[in-house]
Motif scaffolding. Sequence first.
Motif, PDB file in Angstrom:
ATOM      1  N   VAL A 291     -22.690   2.517 -10.341  1.00  0.00           N
ATOM      2  CA  VAL A 291     -22.747   3.924 -10.739  1.00  0.00           C
ATOM      3  C   VAL A 291     -21.649   4.751 -10.085  1.00  0.00           C
ATOM      4  O   VAL A 291     -21.390   5.888 -10.502  1.00  0.00           O
ATOM      5  CB  VAL A 291     -24.126   4.550 -10.420  1.00  0.00           C
ATOM      6  N   LEU A 292     -20.992   4.204  -9.058  1.00  0.00           N
ATOM      7  CA  LEU A 292     -19.934   4.941  -8.368  1.00  0.00           C
ATOM      8  C   LEU A 292     -19.008   3.940  -7.703  1.00  0.00           C
ATOM      9  O   LEU A 292     -19.448   2.906  -7.195  1.00  0.00           O
ATOM     10  CB  LEU A 292     -20.548   5.891  -7.326  1.00  0.00           C
ATOM     11  N   SER A 293     -17.713   4.234  -7.707  1.00  0.00           N
ATOM     12  CA  SER A 293     -16.750   3.400  -6.996  1.00  0.00           C
ATOM     13  C   SER A 293     -15.569   4.250  -6.556  1.00  0.00           C
ATOM     14  O   SER A 293     -15.255   5.278  -7.175  1.00  0.00           O
ATOM     15  CB  SER A 293     -16.265   2.241  -7.875  1.00  0.00           C
ATOM     16  N   GLY A 294     -14.920   3.823  -5.484  1.00  0.00           N
ATOM     17  CA  GLY A 294     -13.761   4.580  -5.006  1.00  0.00           C
ATOM     18  C   GLY A 294     -13.244   4.038  -3.698  1.00  0.00           C
ATOM     19  O   GLY A 294     -13.610   2.945  -3.265  1.00  0.00           O
ATOM     20  N   GLY A 295     -12.405   4.832  -3.057  1.00  0.00           N
ATOM     21  CA  GLY A 295     -11.845   4.423  -1.780  1.00  0.00           C
ATOM     22  C   GLY A 295     -10.543   5.133  -1.482  1.00  0.00           C
ATOM     23  O   GLY A 295     -10.198   6.145  -2.104  1.00  0.00           O
ATOM     24  N   ARG A 296      -9.796   4.564  -0.532  1.00  0.00           N
ATOM     25  CA  ARG A 296      -8.525   5.143  -0.089  1.00  0.00           C
ATOM     26  C   ARG A 296      -7.366   4.331  -0.646  1.00  0.00           C
ATOM     27  O   ARG A 296      -7.396   3.109  -0.637  1.00  0.00           O
ATOM     28  CB  ARG A 296      -8.479   5.167   1.452  1.00  0.00           C
ATOM     29  N   TYR A 297      -6.332   5.055  -1.125  1.00  0.00           N
ATOM     30  CA  TYR A 297      -5.152   4.407  -1.715  1.00  0.00           C
ATOM     31  C   TYR A 297      -3.909   5.183  -1.293  1.00  0.00           C
ATOM     32  O   TYR A 297      -3.328   5.936  -2.071  1.00  0.00           O
ATOM     33  CB  TYR A 297      -5.254   4.330  -3.242  1.00  0.00           C
ATOM     34  N   ASP A 298      -3.485   4.974  -0.053  1.00  0.00           N
ATOM     35  CA  ASP A 298      -2.411   5.773   0.522  1.00  0.00           C
ATOM     36  C   ASP A 298      -1.031   5.459  -0.039  1.00  0.00           C
ATOM     37  O   ASP A 298      -0.088   6.212   0.204  1.00  0.00           O
ATOM     38  CB  ASP A 298      -2.395   5.601   2.044  1.00  0.00           C
ATOM     39  N   SER A 299      -0.867   4.374  -0.773  1.00  0.00           N
ATOM     40  CA  SER A 299       0.459   4.054  -1.323  1.00  0.00           C
ATOM     41  C   SER A 299       0.602   4.425  -2.792  1.00  0.00           C
ATOM     42  O   SER A 299       1.697   4.332  -3.351  1.00  0.00           O
ATOM     43  CB  SER A 299       0.755   2.558  -1.137  1.00  0.00           C
ATOM     44  N   LEU A 300      -0.464   4.858  -3.431  1.00  0.00           N
ATOM     45  CA  LEU A 300      -0.438   5.102  -4.875  1.00  0.00           C
ATOM     46  C   LEU A 300       0.597   6.151  -5.272  1.00  0.00           C
ATOM     47  O   LEU A 300       1.317   5.995  -6.262  1.00  0.00           O
ATOM     48  CB  LEU A 300      -1.825   5.536  -5.355  1.00  0.00           C
ATOM     49  N   TYR A 301       0.719   7.223  -4.509  1.00  0.00           N
ATOM     50  CA  TYR A 301       1.556   8.345  -4.918  1.00  0.00           C
ATOM     51  C   TYR A 301       3.046   8.040  -4.830  1.00  0.00           C
ATOM     52  O   TYR A 301       3.868   8.789  -5.351  1.00  0.00           O
ATOM     53  CB  TYR A 301       1.198   9.579  -4.087  1.00  0.00           C
ATOM     54  N   ARG A 302       3.396   6.924  -4.186  1.00  0.00           N
ATOM     55  CA  ARG A 302       4.803   6.512  -4.190  1.00  0.00           C
ATOM     56  C   ARG A 302       5.281   6.237  -5.605  1.00  0.00           C
ATOM     57  O   ARG A 302       6.473   6.373  -5.909  1.00  0.00           O
ATOM     58  CB  ARG A 302       4.974   5.245  -3.351  1.00  0.00           C
ATOM     59  N   ASN A 303       4.369   5.841  -6.470  1.00  0.00           N
ATOM     60  CA  ASN A 303       4.730   5.579  -7.865  1.00  0.00           C
ATOM     61  C   ASN A 303       5.311   6.809  -8.541  1.00  0.00           C
ATOM     62  O   ASN A 303       6.062   6.692  -9.515  1.00  0.00           O
ATOM     63  CB  ASN A 303       3.508   5.127  -8.664  1.00  0.00           C
ATOM     64  N   TYR A 304       4.928   7.990  -8.064  1.00  0.00           N
ATOM     65  CA  TYR A 304       5.302   9.242  -8.714  1.00  0.00           C
ATOM     66  C   TYR A 304       6.243  10.071  -7.834  1.00  0.00           C
ATOM     67  O   TYR A 304       6.373  11.278  -8.021  1.00  0.00           O
ATOM     68  CB  TYR A 304       4.049  10.036  -9.070  1.00  0.00           C
ATOM     69  N   GLY A 305       6.873   9.416  -6.860  1.00  0.00           N
ATOM     70  CA  GLY A 305       7.874  10.077  -6.031  1.00  0.00           C
ATOM     71  C   GLY A 305       7.319  10.957  -4.941  1.00  0.00           C
ATOM     72  O   GLY A 305       8.017  11.849  -4.439  1.00  0.00           O
ATOM     73  N   ALA A 306       6.071  10.752  -4.529  1.00  0.00           N
ATOM     74  CA  ALA A 306       5.458  11.563  -3.472  1.00  0.00           C
ATOM     75  C   ALA A 306       4.884  10.645  -2.395  1.00  0.00           C
ATOM     76  O   ALA A 306       4.512   9.503  -2.672  1.00  0.00           O
ATOM     77  CB  ALA A 306       4.361  12.453  -4.039  1.00  0.00           C
ATOM     78  N   GLY A 307       4.828  11.157  -1.173  1.00  0.00           N
ATOM     79  CA  GLY A 307       4.331  10.346  -0.070  1.00  0.00           C
ATOM     80  C   GLY A 307       2.944  10.738   0.391  1.00  0.00           C
ATOM     81  O   GLY A 307       2.590  10.522   1.553  1.00  0.00           O
ATOM     82  N   PHE A 308       2.143  11.329  -0.498  1.00  0.00           N
ATOM     83  CA  PHE A 308       0.816  11.793  -0.105  1.00  0.00           C
ATOM     84  C   PHE A 308      -0.130  10.621   0.177  1.00  0.00           C
ATOM     85  O   PHE A 308      -0.108   9.612  -0.518  1.00  0.00           O
ATOM     86  CB  PHE A 308       0.176  12.633  -1.222  1.00  0.00           C
ATOM     87  N   SER A 309      -0.975  10.798   1.166  1.00  0.00           N
ATOM     88  CA  SER A 309      -2.148   9.937   1.295  1.00  0.00           C
ATOM     89  C   SER A 309      -3.224  10.490   0.359  1.00  0.00           C
ATOM     90  O   SER A 309      -3.213  11.671   0.014  1.00  0.00           O
ATOM     91  CB  SER A 309      -2.659   9.933   2.740  1.00  0.00           C
TER      92      SER A 309
END
Length: 401
Positions: A291-309
């Motif tokens: 019913v719910l899923s998620g987590g932390r993905y600190d490298s994902l935003y590199r795909n879009y030119g940003a360094g956000f966690s």
Amino acid sequence: MTRRVYTTPGGTRDELQGRSALLRRTEEKLLSCFEGRGYFEVRTPTLEFYDVFTADESALDHTKIYKLIDGGEILALRPDSTAPVGRLAATKLSGAPLPLRLSYCQTVLRCGGGNRGARTETRQCGVELVGADGLWADLELAEAALTALKESGLSGYKLELGHAGIFGALMRSIDLRDGDDEQIMRLTAAKNYSALNDLLSAYRDSNPGAVEAICRLPELFGGAEVFDGAESLIHEPEALAGISALKALYSELEKLGFGDDVLLDLGLVNGMDYYTGVVFGAYAEGTGEQVLSGGRYDSLYRNYGAGFSASGFAVNVDAVCDALEKLGGRAPAPASDVLVCFAPANAAEAFSFAKELRACGKRVEIAACSAAEGRRIASEKRIARSVFFGEEGTGKELLGE
């Protein structure tokens, strides 16, 4: 010969009035829960460029993505909301103060599920916390997830916590052949001990400690006692750091009174490769789906030119409503409060009266028919009261007020 098909494609369904109303109420409860924590709604297009979902750090199974061609561009029907919201945050909101708190409520589509009886079209409500990391950010997300499950009306739910860094560190310490990493991930997620042990047997000589730890990860499931078992089994420094982070989060959730609602699962391996830290999933009575899923993905935003966690979670609204229906019974189709009937000469009076009732919050249907026909319609549609404007009577007499 043209064949007419009157059913829906596999994995999709029509939603009738009672179910549709339940879906809407559930979405409203979830969005209200999120907004009360400062998460405000955004929407992304149903169609995205295919590249949004195919970068290395967002490795969705490409076979599950519906693809289209438009003017030579490869487009995709949204199979996931995390990546599009990440794209939006990294571009349209790149100059906004951090952290960003974003919510969404939209449909995702993944092909292939209909052949196995699974959904291809799923309604999701979720949140993304962008530009915040560490214990307190993870605690904020876990608390929001647990509260969302409660406020949606579910019972018997448990939030399972894991850490992608533990599994990832153990995997990196072994020189794996191409393709074995994905197979090990699938077997670990399925808790298939026998097959996992067979696959890893070829690597025991090179790194017996890491192989033994991976084989036993699916067994490390339960309460705080899991930490003792993990620390005696795992010796990789990076994996131990993940255990330490998970232990701190679990301790804080206990202080908030969520101890009975949380389970530890060190074999929790979500299907998307971009998770880098805490991961979580939830199940509830009345449905076998997550019913719910998620987590932390600190490298994902590199795909879009940003360094956000970033971190976030999505609630499977369809699965939540399945559980609510099974536990409480399917809600009947909703009924209007009043049926206003009228003779042709009294149409203006009837419409004016219906407008007054609606202004008072009543649900009002209107029909050009006799008083007797109006009573029959009201009875069939379970409408509590009917009123007629015309020669046969007045509104007040039939309304019974």
